[in-house]
Design an enzyme around this catalytic site. Structure first.
Site, PDB file in Angstrom:
ATOM      1  N   SER A 169       0.864  -1.171   0.000  1.00 12.56           N
ATOM      2  CA  SER A 169       0.000   0.000   0.000  1.00 12.56           C
ATOM      3  C   SER A 169       0.901   1.222   0.000  1.00 12.56           C
ATOM      4  CB  SER A 169      -0.907   0.001   1.215  1.00 12.56           C
ATOM      5  OG  SER A 169      -0.153  -0.201   2.370  1.00 12.56           O
ATOM      6  N   CYS A 170       0.411   2.275  -0.614  1.00 13.69           N
ATOM      7  CA  CYS A 170       1.269   3.451  -0.733  1.00 13.69           C
ATOM      8  C   CYS A 170       1.225   4.258   0.544  1.00 13.69           C
ATOM      9  CB  CYS A 170       0.865   4.297  -1.911  1.00 13.69           C
ATOM     10  SG  CYS A 170      -0.847   4.114  -2.347  1.00 13.69           S
ATOM     11  N   VAL A 171       2.239   5.096   0.723  1.00  8.83           N
ATOM     12  CA  VAL A 171       2.327   5.868   1.966  1.00  8.83           C
ATOM     13  C   VAL A 171       1.468   7.119   1.897  1.00  8.83           C
ATOM     14  CG1 VAL A 171       4.372   5.392   3.286  1.00  8.83           C
ATOM     15  CG2 VAL A 171       4.601   6.321   0.998  1.00  8.83           C
ATOM     16  N   MET A 205      -5.597   6.705  -2.729  1.00  4.72           N
ATOM     17  CA  MET A 205      -4.185   6.985  -2.455  1.00  4.72           C
ATOM     18  C   MET A 205      -3.440   7.004  -3.791  1.00  4.72           C
ATOM     19  SD  MET A 205      -4.085   7.357   0.763  1.00  4.72           S
ATOM     20  CE  MET A 205      -2.351   7.304   1.235  1.00  4.72           C
ATOM     21  N   THR A 240      -0.779   3.591   6.784  1.00  5.93           N
ATOM     22  CA  THR A 240      -0.241   2.564   5.907  1.00  5.93           C
ATOM     23  C   THR A 240       0.677   1.577   6.613  1.00  5.93           C
ATOM     24  OG1 THR A 240       1.430   4.164   5.336  1.00  5.93           O
ATOM     25  CG2 THR A 240      -0.383   3.886   3.816  1.00  5.93           C
TER      26      THR A 240
END
Ligand SMILES: Cc1cc2nc3c(=O)[nH]c(=O)nc-3n(C[C@H](O)[C@H](O)[C@H](O)COP(=O)(O)OP(=O)(O)OC[C@H]3O[C@@H](n4cnc5c(N)ncnc54)[C@H](O)[C@@H]3O)c2cc1C
Lengths: 105, 409
Positions: free
Chosen positions: A103-105, B157, B198
């Protein structure tokens, strides 16, 4: 590395339970993994997504984002959620024999 | 005469201009910086506007005041870049040719990606705080609001400053408590991520904080549209959530000129080498700040660390040397947690946020992944540091690459 038997073959898996090596993947493995995730049958729609993911991964080394899949795989976002309910990207990646998407930050 | 053109005079472009101007010989180099707007906004300040902590006037200054002498400033919209011809076309058809190009045009929100977002409730019951206008409208609305369902939703995102929406709900909790109406406000955090944040450790700690503060969390939520009649948001898998006020963080994209120039990915972010910050497609183009596709946070602190690395690499590049400095994805973010406290996280590509003391191991004064007053002062100080040190490209007492010293593994 841990191994497990999927569709009669002994296969290495990573800590997320995804295939450790995507090159050993075949459609029987895909079907068995899909069933474990509550998807009983792989339709043409599923296969479009799976092949798109695998092609992209082979060429770029990365799993495409949901947005990209929705735009480029021939299956739109709404359909993606129908085909792979509850977390389409994670499920589709697993069934496609790829690692869990970061998952991206 | 060789030409360096910098696109964008926001956080990253301004820092680069300030760092490179003293290093490049004036007789050999001309530096030109292009931006469309005269005003520089302190974007981290937008977060505080809805709660009356800052006003709209507290977050803006003139861009030119932060740009060094000897750098030519061009105020114009960038129409497109033609990398094959080494030139930039501006909206008035003026042409800027370059030997080297540094791209720092950031990211912005687009409301076009979510159906109904800008329907009849837009700026009435549906607000954003990623623009100064949105934040100011919300401030006016909150002053007279009697309470109800407050839903905050991230469309997808990546977004810039990925902790900002969490800070928003923490501050909302604090604000409505202080106004004596917290029991009338149902705060609901709705995110496409699988948890509060995240990275696993931070996600757990921040998730616990949401619970403690009585803020509801709906993870893995991918919004499809806003129903303006029924006041609800609907996800791709038909999960409906009612709201009285919807605070949205819409899809973030790079500027449209990136698409016109065929330089970006599907969100107009520019493929950039994670470590050298050179464009993946063009040897003489470098990219930093929010405009890149790096798997790091899009934050001002990141732009600052990248600028240190890029300054070294730029000098190597013009001397035809191999690029030696390597960016590690370092990000350092203060998270306001309400009631005059804050949290600090420090991480990079490989190491998730960990607890500990910062920047001096064992001493601090800041505490990582822990709520303290000192961390809140850090955030408050950040505005001063931003205008007076960071933008001017001065050294801050933090290394560009992350260190594990003082962290608990
Ligand atoms: C609500 C909010 C809270 C935040 N909080 C924090 C925080 O606490 N800490 C932190 O470190 N960061 C924070 N950030 C993020 C930080 O503001 C950004 O990461 C940073 O400003 C990025 O710098 P940049 O130079 O890449 O982009 P920007 O500063 O946005 O600059 C881009 C510039 O390019 C110009 N431009 C773009 N396209 C064109 C065009 N076609 N023609 C001409 N000019 C163009 C724009 O006008 C702009 O001036 C926050 C952001 C927001 C929105």
């Amino acid at each position: 590395m841990e191994t497990r038997v999927i569709s009669g073959k002994t296969i290495e898996i990573d800590t997320d339970g995804n295939l450790a090596d995507h090159t050993v993947w075949d459609e029987n493995i895909a079907l068995e993994l899909a069933k474990e995730l509550g998807i009983d049958e792989l339709t043409d729609g599923h296969k479009k997504v799976i092949h798109y993911l695998r092609d992209e991964y082979k060429s770029s080394g990365e799993i495409p984002t949901m947005r990209k899949i929705g735009k480029k795989s021939g299956v739109d976002m709404k359909e993606l959620y129908k085909l792979f309910p509850d977390g389409p990207l994670k499920k589709a990646a697993k069934i496609s024999g790829l690692p869990k998407p970061k998952s991206c930050v | 005469m060789k030409k360096l053109v910098i696109l964008g005079a926001g956080t990253a472009g301004t820092i680069m201009a300030n760092k490179l101007a003293p290093l490049l010989n004036r007789d050999e180099w001309s530096i030109t910086i292009v931006d469309q707007f005269e005003t520089h906004y302190y974007q981290p300040g937008f977060l505080f506007i809805p709660f009356g902590i800052y006003t709209c006037r507290d977050v803006k200054k003139s861009k030119r005041d932060f740009l060094p002498n000897g750098v030519e400033v061009v105020m114009s919209v960038i129409e497109r870049v033609e990398p094959e011809k080494n030139r930039v076309i501006l909206s008035n058809n003026a042409i800027l040719s370059y030997d080297f190009l540094i791209i720092a045009t950031g990211s912005k929100i687009t409301t076009n990606e979510t159906e109904g977002l800008t329907g009849k409730l837009w700026q009435k019951n549906v607000f954003d705080f990623y623009t100064v206008e949105g934040a100011c409208h919300m401030a006016d609305y909150f002053k007279h609001w009697n309470g109800g369902k407050l839903v905050i939703n991230i469309a997808e995102m990546p977004i810039k400053c990925p902790v900002a929406p969490l800070e928003f709900v923490f501050l909302a909790d604090s604000y409505f408590t202080e106004r004596g109406m917290r029991d009338k406000v149902d705060i609901h955090y709705v995110t496409p991520l699988s948890g509060a944040f995240t990275k696993p450790k931070a996600s757990e700690i921040l998730g616990n904080m949401l619970e403690k503060k009585n803020i509801r969390l709906t993870p893995d939520y991918s919004i499809e549209r806003v129903d303006n009649e029924e006041k609800k948001i609907i996800s791709y898998d038909d999960n409906e959530i009612d709201f009285d006020v919807l605070v949205t963080v819409p899809t973030n994209i790079g500027d449209e000129y990136v698409e016109r120039s065929d330089l970006g990915d599907e969100l107009n972010f520019i493929p950039t080498d994670n470590h050298t910050l050179r464009s993946k497609d063009h040897e003489n183009i470098f990219v930093l700040g929010d405009a890149t596709d790096l798997p790091s946070s899009k934050a001002g602190s990141v732009a600052h660390f990248e600028a240190d690395i890029l300054t070294e690499n730029f000098i190597d590049a013009i001397d035809n040397r191999e690029l030696r400095a390597k960016f590690d994805g370092h990000a350092n973010c203060f998270i306001e947690s309400g009631f005059g406290k804050g949290i600090l996280i420090d991480f990079n590509y490989d190491t998730e946020p960990l607890p500990g003391k910062f920047p001096l191991p064992g001493i601090g004064p800041f505490s990582l992944l822990e709520e303290t007053r000192m961390n809140h002062y850090g955030k408050v100080m950040f505005r001063w540091i931003y205008w007076n040190m960071l933008l001017r490209g001065l050294e801050l007492p933090i290394e560009s690459n992350m260190t594990l010293a003082g962290k608990k593994l």
